[in-house]
Design a protein around this motif. Sequence first.
Motif, PDB file in Angstrom:
ATOM      1  N   UNK A  33      64.385 -90.995  14.486  1.00 49.82           N
ATOM      2  CA  UNK A  33      65.722 -90.051  14.736  1.00 49.82           C
ATOM      3  C   UNK A  33      65.316 -89.152  14.174  1.00 49.82           C
ATOM      4  N   UNK A  34      64.815 -88.449  13.403  1.00 48.30           N
ATOM      5  CA  UNK A  34      63.691 -87.178  13.042  1.00 48.30           C
ATOM      6  C   UNK A  34      63.750 -86.266  13.965  1.00 48.30           C
ATOM      7  N   UNK A  35      62.837 -86.846  15.074  1.00 45.15           N
ATOM      8  CA  UNK A  35      62.819 -86.882  16.325  1.00 45.15           C
ATOM      9  C   UNK A  35      63.675 -86.178  17.324  1.00 45.15           C
ATOM     10  N   UNK A  36      64.500 -87.092  17.237  1.00 44.21           N
ATOM     11  CA  UNK A  36      65.693 -86.302  17.945  1.00 44.21           C
ATOM     12  C   UNK A  36      66.855 -85.502  17.400  1.00 44.21           C
ATOM     13  N   UNK A  37      66.908 -85.380  16.227  1.00 49.13           N
ATOM     14  CA  UNK A  37      67.980 -84.773  14.939  1.00 49.13           C
ATOM     15  C   UNK A  37      67.316 -83.230  15.000  1.00 49.13           C
ATOM     16  N   UNK A  38      66.162 -83.291  15.508  1.00 49.22           N
ATOM     17  CA  UNK A  38      65.302 -81.429  15.607  1.00 49.22           C
ATOM     18  C   UNK A  38      65.814 -81.016  16.840  1.00 49.22           C
ATOM     19  N   UNK A  39      66.728 -81.948  18.266  1.00 44.50           N
ATOM     20  CA  UNK A  39      67.304 -81.074  18.721  1.00 44.50           C
ATOM     21  C   UNK A  39      68.494 -80.230  18.467  1.00 44.50           C
ATOM     22  N   UNK A  40      68.800 -81.157  17.399  1.00 43.70           N
ATOM     23  CA  UNK A  40      70.732 -80.303  17.157  1.00 43.70           C
ATOM     24  C   UNK A  40      70.812 -79.436  15.927  1.00 43.70           C
ATOM     25  N   UNK A  45      67.293 -77.850   7.400  1.00 43.51           N
ATOM     26  CA  UNK A  45      67.581 -79.938   8.062  1.00 43.51           C
ATOM     27  C   UNK A  45      66.689 -80.112   9.279  1.00 43.51           C
ATOM     28  N   UNK A  46      66.718 -78.543   9.683  1.00 44.35           N
ATOM     29  CA  UNK A  46      65.100 -78.686  10.936  1.00 44.35           C
ATOM     30  C   UNK A  46      63.735 -78.753  10.710  1.00 44.35           C
ATOM     31  N   UNK A  47      64.110 -78.454   9.222  1.00 47.06           N
ATOM     32  CA  UNK A  47      62.694 -78.795   7.845  1.00 47.06           C
ATOM     33  C   UNK A  47      62.611 -79.714   7.925  1.00 47.06           C
ATOM     34  N   UNK A  48      63.577 -80.270   7.198  1.00 47.62           N
ATOM     35  CA  UNK A  48      63.780 -82.148   6.315  1.00 47.62           C
ATOM     36  C   UNK A  48      62.904 -82.793   7.922  1.00 47.62           C
ATOM     37  N   UNK A  49      63.991 -82.741   8.723  1.00 52.07           N
ATOM     38  CA  UNK A  49      63.303 -83.517   9.681  1.00 52.07           C
ATOM     39  C   UNK A  49      62.085 -83.323  10.604  1.00 52.07           C
ATOM     40  N   UNK A  50      61.443 -81.962  10.903  1.00 54.08           N
ATOM     41  CA  UNK A  50      60.512 -82.197  10.943  1.00 54.08           C
ATOM     42  C   UNK A  50      59.264 -82.145  10.241  1.00 54.08           C
ATOM     43  N   UNK A  51      59.774 -82.909   8.754  1.00 53.67           N
ATOM     44  CA  UNK A  51      58.656 -82.997   7.696  1.00 53.67           C
ATOM     45  C   UNK A  51      58.773 -84.633   7.937  1.00 53.67           C
TER      46      UNK A  51
END
Length: 97
Positions: A33-40, A45-51
């Motif tokens: 889910x974090x990887x998919x959210x990184x696209x959007x 929020x991008x940093x949080x999802x990447x971590x």
Amino acid sequence: MKQQSITSLPASPEVERRNRMIKYSIAMGIRVVCIVLMLFVHGWWLVVCAIGAIALPYFAVVVANVKIAPRGAEVIRPGSVEIYTGTESRTSDDEVK
């Protein structure tokens, strides 16, 4: 010598393995889910999802492999003089009820 009762025995290896796989699968699902959210997402929020995508595999393995002993479980050591139970201790010569 005191015998183990069926209720004091740990879970079977199959049940333990299944529980570890469930915990690991949930953590890896969150990672996807974090990887998919990184696209959007953008910004912080991008940093949080990447971590989350980077750190979750490590924590998933650690959490899946932690064994939690039941509280107050009795520890019987073969050849030991003392038997430890929860907070009290007694010698093997004491009467066991």
